[in-house]
Design a protein around this motif. Sequence first.
Motif, mmCIF file in Angstrom:
data_model
loop_
_atom_site.group_PDB
_atom_site.id
_atom_site.type_symbol
_atom_site.label_atom_id
_atom_site.label_comp_id
_atom_site.label_asym_id
_atom_site.label_seq_id
_atom_site.Cartn_x
_atom_site.Cartn_y
_atom_site.Cartn_z
ATOM 1 N N SER A 171 0.882 -1.249 0.246
ATOM 2 C CA SER A 171 -0.643 0.094 0.054
ATOM 3 C C SER A 171 0.886 1.413 0.309
ATOM 4 O O SER A 171 0.419 2.331 -0.665
ATOM 5 N N LYS A 172 1.938 1.169 0.713
ATOM 6 C CA LYS A 172 2.706 2.338 0.799
ATOM 7 C C LYS A 172 3.397 2.181 -0.876
ATOM 8 O O LYS A 172 3.574 3.692 -1.195
ATOM 9 N N VAL A 232 -1.376 6.304 2.399
ATOM 10 C CA VAL A 232 -1.483 4.718 2.391
ATOM 11 C C VAL A 232 -3.062 5.255 3.082
ATOM 12 O O VAL A 232 -3.769 3.603 2.076
ATOM 13 N N ARG A 233 -4.054 5.709 3.592
ATOM 14 C CA ARG A 233 -5.290 5.740 4.053
ATOM 15 C C ARG A 233 -5.742 5.994 2.595
ATOM 16 O O ARG A 233 -7.051 4.762 2.181
ATOM 17 N N LYS A 237 -9.095 3.080 -1.557
ATOM 18 C CA LYS A 237 -9.565 2.920 -3.367
ATOM 19 C C LYS A 237 -9.623 0.644 -3.300
ATOM 20 O O LYS A 237 -10.181 0.508 -4.300
ATOM 21 N N ARG A 238 -8.337 0.009 -2.218
ATOM 22 C CA ARG A 238 -8.385 -1.234 -2.307
ATOM 23 C C ARG A 238 -9.803 -1.566 -1.634
ATOM 24 O O ARG A 238 -10.361 -2.350 -1.538
ATOM 25 N N TYR A 239 -10.294 -0.510 -0.841
ATOM 26 C CA TYR A 239 -11.931 -1.308 0.027
ATOM 27 C C TYR A 239 -12.921 -0.576 -1.229
ATOM 28 O O TYR A 239 -14.222 -2.094 -1.990
ATOM 29 N N ARG A 240 -13.037 0.043 -1.952
ATOM 30 C CA ARG A 240 -13.893 0.222 -2.964
ATOM 31 C C ARG A 240 -14.142 -1.069 -4.074
ATOM 32 O O ARG A 240 -15.102 -1.423 -4.741
ATOM 33 N N LEU A 241 -11.898 -0.879 -4.731
ATOM 34 C CA LEU A 241 -12.197 -2.031 -5.666
ATOM 35 C C LEU A 241 -12.723 -3.739 -4.543
ATOM 36 O O LEU A 241 -13.167 -4.085 -6.056
#
Length: 900
Positions: A859-860, A870-871, A876-880
Amino acid sequence: MLLLASAMRAQELPNTIHFDKGDYHSQSQNWDICALPDGTVFFANNGGLLEYDGARWYQYQLPDRQVVRAVACLDGKVFAGGFAEFGYFEPDEARKWRYVSLSKALNSEAIRTEEVWHILAHAPSGNVYFQSFSTIFRYDGHRVEQITPPANIMYLENIRGRIVFQGIGSGLYELLDGGGFRFLEGSEALAESIVTFILPKGKDTLLVGTRNEGLFTFSNRSCQPWANAFNQRIRKSQPNKAVLLPDGRLCIGTIREGVYVFSAEGEMLYHLERPSGLQNNTVLAMTPGVQGELWVGLDRGIDCVELNMPLLRFTDWTGKLGTAYAASLRNGKLYLGTNQGLFLKNWPDRNARFELIDGTQGQVWCLYDTPEGLLCGHNEGTFLIEGSNARRVSDVTGGWTISAVAGKPDVLLQGTYTGLVVFGRKENTWQFSHRVDGFQKAVKYLFMDDGGYWWAAHPSRGLWRLKLSEDFSKVVEIRRFGAKDGLEADFNVRMYRCEDKLFLVEGGRWYRVADGQLNGIEENLNVETEICLPKGLRVHAASGNVEVVRNNLRRRYPLVLVPGYETAILLADSILLFCLEDGYALLPAEAVQEESKPETGLRVAAVEVLGNPAKTYYPTGKDTLWQTAANRNNLRLLLATPAMWHAGPFEWQLAGPVEKSFTTEKPEAELTGLEAGVYTLSVFAEGNKGECEFSFEVLPPWWQQWWALLIWACLLLLAVAFVEKFYRARLRRHQLKMQAEKERELAAERLEAERERLAAEVQNKTRELSSATINLIRKNEALTGLLEELKGMDMDSRSRFRLRKLIESHLSADEDWQTYEQAFNQVHDAFFTKLKQKHPQLTTGDLRLASFLRLNLSSKEIASLLGISVRGVENKRYRLRKKLGLPPDANLAAYIIEFE
């Protein structure tokens, strides 16, 4: 004293073989007979033409199955005639007789309504004459000519090459070569007679037989009654046929009294009639056989009179004489001991009558000849016979046997029903002396061995060895012999002395007796009776035959001796007499010699192939090899034995793949399980000059025959060619396969090389992508660091803004992202396209995040690339995750990495 009331005619006759219709399987009446040179005989029978080859009968038919009335043999053909038919039978290649009609082609009314009842085969001219009562047909081997005689005719006869016959109502005629006729002057005396035969007599005389007037001689134009004492007797018998035998004997067959046989000098030798010699008294035909036998065709049956055999028989058809047990020839008298008494007759008168000696009525057991008279052992005692008188000399019943005592010419020892009896010679006569004490058994056989012991055999059971006292008054030593001495049993023991050796036979086994002991089995003689006689003669009694042996020569005769009492006596050192159940038989001793072996026509007549069904073949001549199939290799060979009425036994020798020797009594043999190959079978008829060879072949199985071998060879060649072609094709296929495999290997190698190249290229691309990504990350990190540094720098706001904008433009440069995407697509071909197809709701930013995740960036690192915190990356990861529809516990990075 003689009892004249018991006298009976004693005529010794030649042996006669009888054949009735059950033997030849046809009808009773036999009208004519002829014989071929090999001894095969043919008969004109009501049922057809009969053939007899010495062993078996065969029958053949005229075209319309007529009665065969006449038959004649010439040049290997058999001519036959009947009603409206005549022709000949000839053998085909297999010696099967086939008929050729001569009358069918004739344009003659005479043959349509007449019967050919006599045939003359005229050997001097080669012509054959077929005759009816009114017509003669002459066949010269090519054509048939019809001749009309001057009157109705009787039999055409061949008289010294001339053809003579009777014209009924006129006399005798001669048939001339050109077809004309010459009347014999002086034969008018026969005009009213029925002439039944004409024979040559002497050089220029004819002997003419008539049916009712007897016999006449015709010579020098004069016809006179036959000057023979029996002419009147024959006249009453109605003479019907006559033949001359090669030795000059005359045989006359009659309608009423059978056959008369006369010597060449006119002496009546035999009268053959029913029941003493023939089956029937009505003689319809006669012909001599090739060995001198006489064939007689009768109104009922066929008889063969063995005039060529030296054996003569007396048969007691009345039963007054009885069964013969003993015989002796003494002072011109023949004594015959029977179960009816002791008979005598004058010797050698054939026509003398037997007369019973008074007082001897009853069972006679033995006759012992001495200078003082004939001792007769009898059921009622013992008699001394002097001439025709009988004087009883002993009352001890059952005189079985009498034996001389070695060294004591005046003493005789007798075995009886109740022990031993001694006779002594006193005052030139024999007298009863005394009984021997100490032994009361019945004695049938009594012999002294070379050790001085007496051997006594019981008529039923028992064998004893006795030692007698010096005066023969008692038995001083007695021992019974049985199983412990080597005998299987002691039933029906017989004893014989032969060539100064004493033999014992029991149960078919022979023992030598010497020095008071049974010295084991001497030899197996294959006979149960051995009668040794002077002059080196031996007699063996076999089943249905008597075998006479002399100097290793053997002759068999059809005689059956009295069972259990087999007796043969040599009379006057020259004639053998055999005792029979119904009389006796006589045989000159000189008959048993090499020269007496009869010539024969022995041959293999037929071969039966055994099986289901059996099949009979008739082999062809000697030059033809008879063949049979491999699966038909069980054979029965049938011999023809012409002129061999007593030919057996037959000795067989088989040479070939299977070799063996064996003997048979019948003229046939079975050969079973023969292997494939060529065989030669030699057959020898013991006691005859009969020997033949027969070659045949058992073919190999079909798969071993030449044509099968040829087929096998062709099949083998085809198989070799096929195998070669197969292996060539297989080799080609292997080569192609190897080539294909090699090509596949090369392709695989090329593919592997390409794969390796691509892998290397991917690896390079990946390295380049990684390098580009790292560089991009580092650039962004550096730019981000510059932005952070820019905040603390002392500069005017305008310059700071321009520198900041410049740095931010480099952080989000599209060229960098395009370069990244190109590099990513080269490594991960069509990833974006496939992911977009599956999840069309994804944005460009989502795709970039997915690419970073596929590269397994943290993520970094992603935050650095995107220029966000990073947040922000986690958001973005959550939405994907939601757009991809993954559950909360699913690993997003793993899903992206494994996505295909």
